[in-house]
Enzyme design. Structure first.
Site, PDB file in Angstrom:
ATOM      1  N   GLY A  44       1.201  -1.407   0.460  1.00 34.06           N
ATOM      2  CA  GLY A  44       0.047   0.410  -0.272  1.00 34.06           C
ATOM      3  C   GLY A  44       1.006   0.911  -0.019  1.00 34.06           C
ATOM      4  O   GLY A  44       2.014   1.338   0.036  1.00 34.06           O
ATOM      5  N   GLN A  60       2.880  10.026   1.891  1.00 34.83           N
ATOM      6  CA  GLN A  60       4.417   9.449   2.090  1.00 34.83           C
ATOM      7  C   GLN A  60       5.003  10.146   0.857  1.00 34.83           C
ATOM      8  O   GLN A  60       6.702   9.218   0.688  1.00 34.83           O
ATOM      9  CB  GLN A  60       3.603   8.062   2.133  1.00 34.83           C
ATOM     10  CG  GLN A  60       3.624   7.322   2.980  1.00 34.83           C
ATOM     11  CD  GLN A  60       3.393   5.669   3.398  1.00 34.83           C
ATOM     12  OE1 GLN A  60       2.673   5.257   2.467  1.00 34.83           O
ATOM     13  NE2 GLN A  60       4.177   5.161   3.457  1.00 34.83           N
ATOM     14  N   CYS A  93       6.123  -0.668   7.232  1.00 33.28           N
ATOM     15  CA  CYS A  93       5.593   0.368   6.746  1.00 33.28           C
ATOM     16  C   CYS A  93       6.832   1.222   5.527  1.00 33.28           C
ATOM     17  O   CYS A  93       7.782   1.295   6.164  1.00 33.28           O
ATOM     18  CB  CYS A  93       5.575   2.073   7.462  1.00 33.28           C
ATOM     19  SG  CYS A  93       4.728   3.721   6.518  1.00 33.28           S
ATOM     20  N   HIS A 114      -4.187   0.695   8.154  1.00 36.80           N
ATOM     21  CA  HIS A 114      -3.162   1.421   8.216  1.00 36.80           C
ATOM     22  C   HIS A 114      -2.644   2.834   7.226  1.00 36.80           C
ATOM     23  O   HIS A 114      -2.049   3.793   7.669  1.00 36.80           O
ATOM     24  CB  HIS A 114      -1.636   0.336   7.129  1.00 36.80           C
ATOM     25  CG  HIS A 114      -0.106   0.751   7.308  1.00 36.80           C
ATOM     26  ND1 HIS A 114       0.630   0.249   8.631  1.00 36.80           N
ATOM     27  CD2 HIS A 114      -0.530   1.904   6.571  1.00 36.80           C
ATOM     28  CE1 HIS A 114       1.866   1.062   7.897  1.00 36.80           C
ATOM     29  NE2 HIS A 114       1.440   1.350   6.890  1.00 36.80           N
ATOM     30  N   GLU A 115      -3.132   2.482   5.787  1.00 37.83           N
ATOM     31  CA  GLU A 115      -3.060   3.990   4.798  1.00 37.83           C
ATOM     32  C   GLU A 115      -4.236   4.838   5.999  1.00 37.83           C
ATOM     33  O   GLU A 115      -3.833   5.795   5.209  1.00 37.83           O
ATOM     34  CB  GLU A 115      -3.562   3.244   3.716  1.00 37.83           C
ATOM     35  CG  GLU A 115      -3.250   1.943   2.841  1.00 37.83           C
ATOM     36  CD  GLU A 115      -1.253   2.378   2.930  1.00 37.83           C
ATOM     37  OE1 GLU A 115      -0.704   3.723   3.193  1.00 37.83           O
ATOM     38  OE2 GLU A 115      -0.935   1.020   2.948  1.00 37.83           O
ATOM     39  N   HIS A 175      -2.350   6.950   7.409  1.00 35.12           N
ATOM     40  CA  HIS A 175      -1.440   8.128   7.215  1.00 35.12           C
ATOM     41  C   HIS A 175      -2.270   9.617   6.942  1.00 35.12           C
ATOM     42  O   HIS A 175      -1.921   9.741   6.728  1.00 35.12           O
ATOM     43  CB  HIS A 175      -0.893   7.288   6.022  1.00 35.12           C
ATOM     44  CG  HIS A 175       0.242   6.391   6.084  1.00 35.12           C
ATOM     45  ND1 HIS A 175       1.498   7.008   6.595  1.00 35.12           N
ATOM     46  CD2 HIS A 175       0.233   4.924   6.298  1.00 35.12           C
ATOM     47  CE1 HIS A 175       2.521   6.179   6.891  1.00 35.12           C
ATOM     48  NE2 HIS A 175       1.789   5.452   6.220  1.00 35.12           N
TER      49      HIS A 175
HETATM   50  O1  GNR Z   1       4.265  -2.455   2.226  1.00 35.08           O
HETATM   51  C1  GNR Z   1       3.738  -2.142   3.751  1.00 35.08           C
HETATM   52  N1  GNR Z   1       3.350  -3.437   4.109  1.00 35.08           N
HETATM   53  C2  GNR Z   1       2.260  -3.508   5.540  1.00 35.08           C
HETATM   54  C3  GNR Z   1       2.771  -4.919   6.172  1.00 35.08           C
HETATM   55  C4  GNR Z   1       2.239  -4.763   7.142  1.00 35.08           C
HETATM   56  C5  GNR Z   1       1.205  -3.825   7.536  1.00 35.08           C
HETATM   57  C6  GNR Z   1       0.699  -2.705   6.751  1.00 35.08           C
HETATM   58  C7  GNR Z   1       1.837  -2.549   5.106  1.00 35.08           C
HETATM   59  S1  GNR Z   1       1.435  -1.368   5.021  1.00 35.08           S
HETATM   60  C8  GNR Z   1       2.996  -1.192   4.137  1.00 35.08           C
HETATM   61  C9  GNR Z   1       3.124  -0.115   2.693  1.00 35.08           C
HETATM   62  C10 GNR Z   1       3.307   1.360   3.609  1.00 35.08           C
HETATM   63  O2  GNR Z   1       3.238   1.585   4.029  1.00 35.08           O
HETATM   64  N2  GNR Z   1       1.884   1.422   3.607  1.00 35.08           N
HETATM   65  O3  GNR Z   1       1.284   2.741   3.903  1.00 35.08           O
HETATM   66 NI    NI Z   2       2.852   3.154   5.921  1.00 35.83          NI
END
Ligand code: GNR
Ligand code: NI
Length: 167
Positions: A46, A51, A91, A133-134, A137
Site C-alpha cells: 500500500g 508518503q 511501513c 494503516h493507509e 496516514h
Molecule cells: O508494504 C507494507 N506492508 C505492510 C505490512 C503489514 C501491515 C501494513 C503494511 S502497509 C506497508 C506499505 C505502507 O507503508 N503503506 O503506507
Molecule cells: Ni505506511
C-alpha cells in the site's frame, strides 16, 4: 511514469492531515500511476499520497502475490468495523521495522475510484489491515504511533542514525 521519493519517519511532512480530493483530472491520474509504480517497485502492499509528499486523501493498495489487483481509494471513509486482531506491521516510511499492531478484524470502507465513482469494499486479513494503516496516514498517523513510547523512541533514534549515515 516515474518513481517517486518516499518520505521516512520522523519527517514532519508525514504528520500533515491530507486534504479531500476535488479534481479528477489528468494530474490526479498521473499521480495514481506513479504511486502504483512506486508501490510495486518498493515493494509494498500500500501507499498513501502523503508518503510521497502529496497530502491529499488518495491511497493505492495491492495485497496480491502476483500484483494483479491494484486498488485506488480516494476520499476513503470507514463505514463499519468489527472484531480485533494483532499482527506485525511494517511501513515504507519506516524501513526495516516490523512490530505488532492491533486493528479491527473486518472493515467496510467507502471511497471514490479514479473516475470519481463511489464504491464500497468489505475487507478482512491483510487487505483490512492495510486499509486501516493507509487511512491512518491520511490523518498524519504512522504505525509506530500505536506502539509504546519507549519502542517509538528507539525506532526514532535508529531512523535518525540511519539518515545521518546516508546524508
Ligand atoms: O508494504 C507494507 N506492508 C505492510 C505490512 C503489514 C501491515 C501494513 C503494511 S502497509 C506497508 C506499505 C505502507 O507503508 N503503506 O503506507
Ligand atoms: Ni505506511
Amino acid at each position: 511514469m516515474a518513481l517517486l521519493n518516499i518520505l521516512h519517519f520522523p519527517d514532519d511532512r508525514l504528520r500533515k492531515i491530507s486534504k479531500v480530493v476535488e479534481h479528477f483530472d489528468d494530474r490526479l491520474n498521473r499521480l495514481i500511476d506513479d504511486m502504483l509504480e512506486t508501490m510495486y517497485d518498493a515493494p509494498g502492499v500500500g501507499l498513501a499520497a502523503v508518503q510521497v509528499g502529496q497530502p491529499i486523501r488518495l491511497i493505492v493498495i495491492d495485497v496480491t502475490d502476483d500484483r494483479s489487483d491494484p486498488k485506488v481509494l480516494i476520499n476513503p471513509v470507514i463505514m463499519a468495523k468489527e472484531g480485533s486482531q494483532t499482527s506485525d506491521e511494517g511501513c515504507l516510511s519506516v524501513p526495516s521495522i516490523y512490530e505488532p499492531v492491533n486493528r479491527a478484524e473486518r472493515v467496510i470502507v467507502e471511497a471514490l475510484d479514479r473516475n470519481g465513482e463511489k464504491f464500497q469494499l468489505a475487507a478482512t486479513g491483510l487487505l483490512g489491515i492495510c486499509i486501516q494503516h493507509e487511512l491512518d496516514h491520511l490523518e498524519g498517523i504512522v504505525f509506530v504511533d500505536h506502539l509504546s513510547v519507549i519502542k517509538r523512541m528507539r525506532i526514532k533514534k535508529k531512523m535518525e542514525k540511519l539518515r545521518k549515515k546516508t546524508m
